[in-house]
Design a protein around this motif. Structure first.
Motif, PDB file in Angstrom:
ATOM      1  N   ILE A 246       1.204   2.690  -1.453  1.00 14.29           N
ATOM      2  CA  ILE A 246       0.511   1.513  -0.910  1.00 14.29           C
ATOM      3  C   ILE A 246       0.977   1.227   0.515  1.00 14.29           C
ATOM      4  CG2 ILE A 246       0.278  -1.001  -1.132  1.00 14.29           C
ATOM      5  CD1 ILE A 246       0.241  -0.614  -4.162  1.00 14.29           C
ATOM      6  N   GLU A 247       2.257   1.395   0.786  1.00 14.74           N
ATOM      7  CA  GLU A 247       2.773   1.136   2.128  1.00 14.74           C
ATOM      8  C   GLU A 247       2.239   2.146   3.145  1.00 14.74           C
ATOM      9  OE1 GLU A 247       6.992   1.095   1.618  1.00 14.74           O
ATOM     10  OE2 GLU A 247       7.050  -1.043   1.074  1.00 14.74           O
ATOM     11  N   ASN A 248       1.886   3.322   2.674  1.00 12.97           N
ATOM     12  CA  ASN A 248       1.310   4.340   3.561  1.00 12.97           C
ATOM     13  C   ASN A 248      -0.189   4.178   3.738  1.00 12.97           C
ATOM     14  OD1 ASN A 248       3.760   5.622   4.046  1.00 12.97           O
ATOM     15  ND2 ASN A 248       3.578   6.889   2.201  1.00 12.97           N
ATOM     16  N   TYR A 249      -0.761   3.228   3.017  1.00 13.58           N
ATOM     17  CA  TYR A 249      -2.195   2.950   3.127  1.00 13.58           C
ATOM     18  C   TYR A 249      -2.494   2.341   4.487  1.00 13.58           C
ATOM     19  CZ  TYR A 249      -6.520   0.304   2.411  1.00 13.58           C
ATOM     20  OH  TYR A 249      -7.771  -0.240   2.538  1.00 13.58           O
ATOM     21  N   SER A 250      -3.498   2.863   5.176  1.00 11.01           N
ATOM     22  CA  SER A 250      -3.836   2.394   6.523  1.00 11.01           C
ATOM     23  C   SER A 250      -4.865   1.284   6.464  1.00 11.01           C
ATOM     24  CB  SER A 250      -4.385   3.559   7.359  1.00 11.01           C
ATOM     25  OG  SER A 250      -4.817   3.093   8.616  1.00 11.01           O
ATOM     26  N   LEU A 251      -4.456   0.121   6.950  1.00 12.43           N
ATOM     27  CA  LEU A 251      -5.368  -1.019   7.013  1.00 12.43           C
ATOM     28  C   LEU A 251      -5.886  -1.228   8.435  1.00 12.43           C
ATOM     29  CD1 LEU A 251      -6.511  -3.267   5.179  1.00 12.43           C
ATOM     30  CD2 LEU A 251      -4.611  -4.710   5.907  1.00 12.43           C
ATOM     31  N   ASN A 252      -5.406  -0.409   9.358  1.00 14.63           N
ATOM     32  CA  ASN A 252      -5.815  -0.490  10.757  1.00 14.63           C
ATOM     33  C   ASN A 252      -5.489  -1.846  11.388  1.00 14.63           C
ATOM     34  OD1 ASN A 252      -6.902   2.155  10.807  1.00 14.63           O
ATOM     35  ND2 ASN A 252      -8.760   1.393   9.803  1.00 14.63           N
ATOM     36  N   TYR A 253      -4.312  -2.347  11.098  1.00 14.37           N
ATOM     37  CA  TYR A 253      -3.819  -3.493  11.865  1.00 14.37           C
ATOM     38  C   TYR A 253      -2.322  -3.337  12.074  1.00 14.37           C
ATOM     39  CZ  TYR A 253      -1.768  -6.356   8.052  1.00 14.37           C
ATOM     40  OH  TYR A 253      -1.010  -6.857   7.041  1.00 14.37           O
ATOM     41  N   GLU A 254      -1.717  -4.283  12.806  1.00 15.66           N
ATOM     42  CA  GLU A 254      -0.405  -4.034  13.412  1.00 15.66           C
ATOM     43  C   GLU A 254       0.733  -3.744  12.456  1.00 15.66           C
ATOM     44  OE1 GLU A 254      -1.005  -8.535  13.084  1.00 15.66           O
ATOM     45  OE2 GLU A 254      -2.176  -6.802  13.715  1.00 15.66           O
ATOM     46  N   SER A 255       0.687  -4.226  11.240  1.00 13.93           N
ATOM     47  CA  SER A 255       1.789  -3.978  10.315  1.00 13.93           C
ATOM     48  C   SER A 255       1.286  -3.302   9.050  1.00 13.93           C
ATOM     49  CB  SER A 255       2.487  -5.298   9.950  1.00 13.93           C
ATOM     50  OG  SER A 255       1.581  -6.181   9.316  1.00 13.93           O
ATOM     51  N   LYS A 256       2.226  -2.631   8.363  1.00 19.02           N
ATOM     52  CA  LYS A 256       1.855  -1.929   7.149  1.00 19.02           C
ATOM     53  C   LYS A 256       1.577  -2.911   6.018  1.00 19.02           C
ATOM     54  CE  LYS A 256       4.310   2.427   7.900  1.00 19.02           C
ATOM     55  NZ  LYS A 256       5.334   3.340   7.357  1.00 19.02           N
ATOM     56  N   LEU A 257       0.774  -2.432   5.092  1.00 15.13           N
ATOM     57  CA  LEU A 257       0.520  -3.205   3.880  1.00 15.13           C
ATOM     58  C   LEU A 257       1.746  -3.119   2.984  1.00 15.13           C
ATOM     59  CD1 LEU A 257      -1.645  -4.742   2.235  1.00 15.13           C
ATOM     60  CD2 LEU A 257      -2.293  -2.558   1.240  1.00 15.13           C
ATOM     61  N   SER A 258       2.157  -4.231   2.415  1.00 14.31           N
ATOM     62  CA  SER A 258       3.318  -4.228   1.528  1.00 14.31           C
ATOM     63  C   SER A 258       3.047  -5.090   0.302  1.00 14.31           C
ATOM     64  CB  SER A 258       4.566  -4.738   2.259  1.00 14.31           C
ATOM     65  OG  SER A 258       4.419  -6.110   2.606  1.00 14.31           O
ATOM     66  N   ILE A 259       3.857  -4.879  -0.716  1.00 10.88           N
ATOM     67  CA  ILE A 259       3.696  -5.622  -1.962  1.00 10.88           C
ATOM     68  C   ILE A 259       5.061  -6.078  -2.461  1.00 10.88           C
ATOM     69  CG2 ILE A 259       1.587  -4.427  -2.704  1.00 10.88           C
ATOM     70  CD1 ILE A 259       3.413  -2.700  -4.524  1.00 10.88           C
ATOM     71  N   CYS A 260       5.038  -7.152  -3.212  1.00  8.64           N
ATOM     72  CA  CYS A 260       6.187  -7.555  -4.014  1.00  8.64           C
ATOM     73  C   CYS A 260       5.822  -7.363  -5.477  1.00  8.64           C
ATOM     74  CB  CYS A 260       6.550  -9.019  -3.770  1.00  8.64           C
ATOM     75  SG  CYS A 260       7.438  -9.311  -2.231  1.00  8.64           S
ATOM     76  N   CYS A 261       6.811  -7.041  -6.280  1.00  5.93           N
ATOM     77  CA  CYS A 261       6.473  -6.868  -7.695  1.00  5.93           C
ATOM     78  C   CYS A 261       7.685  -7.126  -8.583  1.00  5.93           C
ATOM     79  CB  CYS A 261       5.903  -5.482  -7.958  1.00  5.93           C
ATOM     80  SG  CYS A 261       7.076  -4.158  -7.817  1.00  5.93           S
ATOM     81  N   SER A 262       7.375  -7.428  -9.825  1.00  6.24           N
ATOM     82  CA  SER A 262       8.402  -7.597 -10.849  1.00  6.24           C
ATOM     83  C   SER A 262       8.167  -6.577 -11.951  1.00  6.24           C
ATOM     84  CB  SER A 262       8.353  -9.008 -11.435  1.00  6.24           C
ATOM     85  OG  SER A 262       7.117  -9.232 -12.096  1.00  6.24           O
ATOM     86  N   ILE A 263       9.269  -6.108 -12.527  1.00 12.81           N
ATOM     87  CA  ILE A 263       9.194  -5.171 -13.654  1.00 12.81           C
ATOM     88  C   ILE A 263      10.037  -5.743 -14.780  1.00 12.81           C
ATOM     89  CG2 ILE A 263       9.497  -2.796 -14.419  1.00 12.81           C
ATOM     90  CD1 ILE A 263       9.700  -1.986 -11.469  1.00 12.81           C
ATOM     91  N   VAL A 264       9.413  -6.015 -15.913  1.00 11.94           N
ATOM     92  CA  VAL A 264      10.157  -6.546 -17.060  1.00 11.94           C
ATOM     93  C   VAL A 264       9.875  -5.685 -18.284  1.00 11.94           C
ATOM     94  CG1 VAL A 264      10.287  -8.919 -16.228  1.00 11.94           C
ATOM     95  CG2 VAL A 264       8.303  -8.201 -17.551  1.00 11.94           C
ATOM     96  N   GLU A 265      10.912  -5.428 -19.052  1.00 13.99           N
ATOM     97  CA  GLU A 265      10.772  -4.694 -20.305  1.00 13.99           C
ATOM     98  C   GLU A 265      10.736  -5.690 -21.448  1.00 13.99           C
ATOM     99  OE1 GLU A 265      12.893  -1.007 -22.781  1.00 13.99           O
ATOM    100  OE2 GLU A 265      13.765  -1.752 -20.903  1.00 13.99           O
ATOM    101  N   TYR A 266       9.852  -5.463 -22.398  1.00 12.80           N
ATOM    102  CA  TYR A 266       9.717  -6.397 -23.514  1.00 12.80           C
ATOM    103  C   TYR A 266      10.969  -6.364 -24.383  1.00 12.80           C
ATOM    104  CZ  TYR A 266       7.786  -8.900 -27.486  1.00 12.80           C
ATOM    105  OH  TYR A 266       7.569  -9.806 -28.494  1.00 12.80           O
ATOM    106  N   GLU A 267      11.434  -7.575 -24.753  1.00 14.13           N
ATOM    107  CA  GLU A 267      12.688  -7.687 -25.509  1.00 14.13           C
ATOM    108  C   GLU A 267      12.525  -8.465 -26.804  1.00 14.13           C
ATOM    109  OE1 GLU A 267      15.343  -9.425 -22.689  1.00 14.13           O
ATOM    110  OE2 GLU A 267      15.606  -7.553 -21.556  1.00 14.13           O
TER     111      GLU A 267
END
Length: 295
Positions: A246-267
């Protein structure tokens, strides 16, 4: 037979088999009741004492040799029923063939054209209804923009994964993803380009998911992935790969596209507690900065 023929609804024709010098067979109508006119499309006087091929010359080139078919049916069976579309008459007719004697036999004819058309129309309607049902089912489960599963279906899948965990001990992880600065993207590039970006992110997520995983759109710029039969360590590796793509995805503007995410395992907690844990961890990641993965 003739004395009753005028009192029944079927078209009744008494036919005589005629063998021509060429060896071909024709049949000549020697009697026809008034009801036969509606099926034959001819007045009685126009078909009497004339060969079938003379009244309907088009049948000569038809794939169905009707004089031969009807004659053989009469000679080889006490009572034969044939249903077929008849060229020349342009109707779907049920022929009841009986009473063969001295090269003559009777034809009782029923016009089934409307009945067959009604069945076809009903079949068309049934298929249309089936199509609409499938379309509605699809829309009920799929987000129309990204073609990923929608919020409601994702929740059902989480329930299913919880059941598998409790009954079979199958681990699963939930990844919740949010695009950084999506409001800014909307303002800078407009809704149309922002929608294209959402569609591209959806394709990246789908291409990295396995067949047993579930990928969905969980909100405006929020996505989720249910990774079935994996533990937290494997989920982290998979998410890092997705994040890089996703960060390598080109949106054609000044900064790269980025994401935040959470990963949880069911307990083993309730579904509500599980989803809340995922949401809280995502908010914590967003509070730290851009491009943060927390587990």
């Amino acid at each position: 037979m003739k004395e009753f023929a005028e009192y029944i609804s079927d078209g009744i024709v008494q036919c005589k088999i005629v063998r021509k010098d060429s060896g071909k067979i024709d049949i000549v109508a020697i009697y026809a009741n008034k009801q036969s006119e509606a099926i034959t499309g001819r007045p009685v006087e126009e078909i009497l004492n004339k060969g079938m091929t003379e009244v309907y010359p088009v049948i000569v080139d038809s794939i169905f040799n009707w004089p031969q078919i009807l004659s053989e049916a009469a000679m080889t069976s006490d009572h034969k029923i044939i249903e077929q579309y008849v060229t020349g008459i342009e109707k779907y007719v049920r022929f009841s063939i009986f009473g063969f004697k001295d090269d003559t036999f009777y034809l009782a004819m029923q016009d089934l054209t409307e009945q067959k058309q009604a069945k076809k129309l009903q079949l068309e309607k049934n298929r249309e209804i089936k199509f609409l049902e499938n379309e509605l089912k699809s829309r009920a489960n799929v987000d129309p923009l990204t073609k990923l599963y929608n919020f409601q279906f994702i929740n059902e899948c989480i329930k299913s994964s919880v059941t598998n965990y409790k009954e079979e001990g199958i681990n699963f992880c939930l990844i919740t993803i949010d695009i950084d600065d999506f409001k800014k993207i909307n303002l800078l590039f407009g809704m149309q380009k922002a929608d294209i970006m959402l569609q591209d992110v959806a394709k990246i997520l789908s291409s990295n998911a396995r067949k047993i995983d579930v990928v969905g759109r969980y909100g405006n710029d929020k996505f989720t992935i249910i990774l079935n039969n994996v533990d937290l360590d494997i989920a982290k590796i998979m998410m890092e790969r997705i994040k890089m793509e996703i960060e390598n995805y080109s949106l054609n503007y000044e900064s790269k596209l980025s994401i935040c995410c959470s990963i949880v395992e069911y307990e083993g907690e309730t579904i509500e507690q599980f989803i809340e844990r995922s949401e809280s961890l995502l908010k914590k990641a967003q509070s730290i900065g851009k491009g943060i993965i927390l587990s």
